[in-house]
Design a protein around this motif. Structure first.
Motif, mmCIF file in Angstrom:
data_model
loop_
_atom_site.group_PDB
_atom_site.id
_atom_site.type_symbol
_atom_site.label_atom_id
_atom_site.label_comp_id
_atom_site.label_asym_id
_atom_site.label_seq_id
_atom_site.Cartn_x
_atom_site.Cartn_y
_atom_site.Cartn_z
ATOM 1 N N SER A 93 0.873 -1.175 0.000
ATOM 2 C CA SER A 93 0.000 0.000 0.000
ATOM 3 C C SER A 93 0.907 1.221 0.000
ATOM 4 C CB SER A 93 -0.948 0.017 1.205
ATOM 5 O OG SER A 93 -0.233 0.053 2.421
ATOM 6 N N LEU A 94 0.390 2.342 -0.463
ATOM 7 C CA LEU A 94 1.240 3.507 -0.698
ATOM 8 C C LEU A 94 0.958 4.676 0.234
ATOM 9 C CD1 LEU A 94 1.189 3.497 -4.608
ATOM 10 C CD2 LEU A 94 2.998 2.646 -3.103
ATOM 11 N N VAL B 56 1.128 -2.407 -12.897
ATOM 12 C CA VAL B 56 0.754 -2.590 -11.497
ATOM 13 C C VAL B 56 1.393 -3.836 -10.883
ATOM 14 C CG1 VAL B 56 -1.435 -3.777 -12.037
ATOM 15 C CG2 VAL B 56 -1.163 -2.559 -9.858
ATOM 16 N N ALA B 57 1.399 -4.955 -11.602
ATOM 17 C CA ALA B 57 1.953 -6.173 -11.017
ATOM 18 C C ALA B 57 3.459 -6.050 -10.802
ATOM 19 C CB ALA B 57 1.629 -7.379 -11.893
ATOM 20 N N ALA B 58 4.154 -5.511 -11.784
ATOM 21 C CA ALA B 58 5.604 -5.355 -11.659
ATOM 22 C C ALA B 58 5.957 -4.388 -10.538
ATOM 23 C CB ALA B 58 6.195 -4.872 -12.976
ATOM 24 N N GLU B 59 5.201 -3.296 -10.412
ATOM 25 C CA GLU B 59 5.501 -2.308 -9.374
ATOM 26 C C GLU B 59 5.171 -2.837 -7.984
ATOM 27 O OE1 GLU B 59 4.131 1.720 -10.396
ATOM 28 O OE2 GLU B 59 4.168 1.050 -12.490
ATOM 29 N N VAL B 60 4.081 -3.579 -7.867
ATOM 30 C CA VAL B 60 3.749 -4.188 -6.577
ATOM 31 C C VAL B 60 4.810 -5.212 -6.186
ATOM 32 C CG1 VAL B 60 2.107 -5.713 -5.414
ATOM 33 C CG2 VAL B 60 1.281 -3.744 -6.718
ATOM 34 N N ALA B 61 5.241 -6.025 -7.141
ATOM 35 C CA ALA B 61 6.277 -7.023 -6.844
ATOM 36 C C ALA B 61 7.571 -6.355 -6.409
ATOM 37 C CB ALA B 61 6.520 -7.913 -8.068
ATOM 38 N N ALA B 62 7.956 -5.269 -7.075
ATOM 39 C CA ALA B 62 9.193 -4.567 -6.709
ATOM 40 C C ALA B 62 9.084 -3.953 -5.317
ATOM 41 C CB ALA B 62 9.494 -3.488 -7.745
ATOM 42 N N PHE B 63 7.934 -3.380 -5.008
ATOM 43 C CA PHE B 63 7.702 -2.809 -3.681
ATOM 44 C C PHE B 63 7.841 -3.887 -2.603
ATOM 45 C CE2 PHE B 63 4.908 -2.053 -0.112
ATOM 46 C CZ PHE B 63 4.979 -0.693 0.158
ATOM 47 N N LEU B 64 7.200 -5.028 -2.831
ATOM 48 C CA LEU B 64 7.244 -6.094 -1.839
ATOM 49 C C LEU B 64 8.660 -6.643 -1.680
ATOM 50 C CD1 LEU B 64 3.902 -7.907 -2.717
ATOM 51 C CD2 LEU B 64 4.385 -6.534 -0.672
ATOM 52 N N ARG B 65 9.386 -6.775 -2.783
ATOM 53 C CA ARG B 65 10.766 -7.254 -2.700
ATOM 54 C C ARG B 65 11.619 -6.301 -1.871
ATOM 55 N NH1 ARG B 65 12.836 -11.955 -2.713
ATOM 56 N NH2 ARG B 65 13.584 -11.119 -0.753
ATOM 57 N N LEU C 6 -1.309 -12.611 -10.498
ATOM 58 C CA LEU C 6 -0.840 -12.848 -9.131
ATOM 59 C C LEU C 6 0.385 -13.754 -9.085
ATOM 60 C CD1 LEU C 6 -1.792 -11.963 -6.266
ATOM 61 C CD2 LEU C 6 -2.748 -14.257 -6.040
ATOM 62 N N ARG C 7 0.553 -14.569 -10.111
ATOM 63 C CA ARG C 7 1.729 -15.453 -10.126
ATOM 64 C C ARG C 7 3.024 -14.647 -10.053
ATOM 65 N NH1 ARG C 7 2.411 -20.809 -8.774
ATOM 66 N NH2 ARG C 7 4.648 -21.055 -8.974
ATOM 67 N N GLU C 8 3.016 -13.436 -10.567
ATOM 68 C CA GLU C 8 4.221 -12.604 -10.495
ATOM 69 C C GLU C 8 4.557 -12.220 -9.057
ATOM 70 O OE1 GLU C 8 4.280 -9.400 -13.456
ATOM 71 O OE2 GLU C 8 2.768 -10.533 -14.581
ATOM 72 N N ILE C 9 3.550 -12.164 -8.199
ATOM 73 C CA ILE C 9 3.790 -11.916 -6.779
ATOM 74 C C ILE C 9 4.219 -13.210 -6.104
ATOM 75 C CG2 ILE C 9 2.813 -10.967 -4.675
ATOM 76 C CD1 ILE C 9 2.921 -9.029 -7.116
ATOM 77 N N ALA C 10 3.530 -14.306 -6.408
ATOM 78 C CA ALA C 10 3.897 -15.600 -5.821
ATOM 79 C C ALA C 10 5.314 -16.008 -6.205
ATOM 80 C CB ALA C 10 2.894 -16.672 -6.254
ATOM 81 N N ASP C 11 5.768 -15.578 -7.367
ATOM 82 C CA ASP C 11 7.114 -15.926 -7.825
ATOM 83 C C ASP C 11 8.215 -15.243 -7.016
ATOM 84 O OD1 ASP C 11 6.336 -17.745 -9.720
ATOM 85 O OD2 ASP C 11 6.436 -16.356 -11.407
#
Length: 308
Positions: free
Chosen positions: A159-160, A175-184, A222-227
């Protein structure tokens, strides 16, 4: 044995990199099981139940009812995510800690507390919570320090906005790439503070500073987050992206919530945060069987010489 009679041997999806987690007294093999996280909000203004479980006794009863219905996990919240006045720390502690203590005294279920405040987290862990569910992306830098010196697991959510503040018209190029980068990035911060990866879980934060189109895309991808290699939460239950998609009020979003949960599981989610536990358990177990992660409860239909 002919293929049509054989049991599933290989799951439809590849196993997660860190598939088995011990959280408190529970061990969950996320390569073959989806955990159902039930929601109990001890707030007078929760977005879904509007205070139905605000009273202490009703909150405790709701927790034990969720466990009886098959929940693996109960998430207890004392402060809404939605914009509004901050909840004093002392009040949030008073809302959640007695419920945690009561549930822990009667169950070995996974207990998480939905909070972003380090002091609330410390009291919750002392009372028996085994997970801190931070929906604000580590907005309180002290939170990782509290979790690091405990045995608790931390859920890191994308969340931002600053807690309880609006974030109008969120924009993402991807959105998926940016969320994944944030979580990483947040996972790296947590591990640098001393929390091992085996005590970290991620959540892409459906609806949290995201519009409906963005939440739908996150679900598809969502697989991009699970990955990222960590167990992934899909907190999709009764969210506004479901209501807007189906033109459905909050009281009529169950079917859409289950559909979003199933798609999330197919795409790698291994924890679904849901309000209707009974329906969610059935949907998750059926999805596990279809994906080859579990066998049916029993086999009878067309299994003998006579069709029973």
């Amino acid at each position: 044995m002919p293929p049509s009679e054989s049991s599933p041997s290989e799951p439809y999806l590849p196993p997660l990199r860190i598939p088995v987690r011990t959280i408190g007294d529970r061990t969950i093999d996320f390569s073959r099981r989806v955990a159902i996280m039930a929601v109990v909000n001890r707030t007078p203004d929760s977005f879904y139940d509007q205070g139905r479980t605000y009273a202490f006794d009703r909150a405790v009863d709701a927790c034990f009812e969720a466990v009886a219905l098959g929940a693996d996990w109960v998430d207890i919240g004392g402060a809404p995510f939605a914009p509004g006045e901050p909840i004093p720390v002392e009040e949030e502690v008073e809302r959640v800690v007695p419920v945690v203590a009561a549930l822990r005294a009667g169950s070995d279920v996974v207990i998480s507390v939905d909070t972003f405040d380090a002091e609330v987290a410390r009291h919750a862990i002392e009372a028996g919570a085994t997970v801190i569910n931070d929906t604000t992306g580590l907005s309180d830098p002290r939170l990782v320090e509290v979790v690091a010196v405990s045995a608790a697991t931390l859920v890191i959510t994308h969340s931002l906005a600053r807690p309880r503040t609006p974030y109008p018209r969120p924009h993402y190029d991807d959105v998926a790439a940016e969320v994944a980068a944030f979580l990483r990035d947040r996972v790296d911060r947590a591990t640098a503070a001393g929390i091992p990866e085996e005590r970290l879980i991620v959540d892409p934060g459906h609806d949290l500073n995201k519009n409906t189109l963005q939440s739908l895309e996150l679900t598809r991808r969502l697989r991009e987050i699970a990955d990222l290699g960590l167990p992934t939460v899909a907190a999709v239950s009764n969210k506004d992206f479901i209501g807007e998609t189906l033109d459905a009020p909050r009281s009529e979003r169950l079917e859409g919530s289950l559909a979003a949960a199933v798609v999330s599981i197919v795409n790698g989610a291994r924890i679904i945060r849901m309000h209707d536990v009974r329906a969610s358990v059935a949907a998750a177990r059926m999805t596990e069987a279809i994906l080859g992660l579990r066998e049916p409860a029993y086999l009878k239909h067309n299994m003998g010489d006579v069709n029973d």
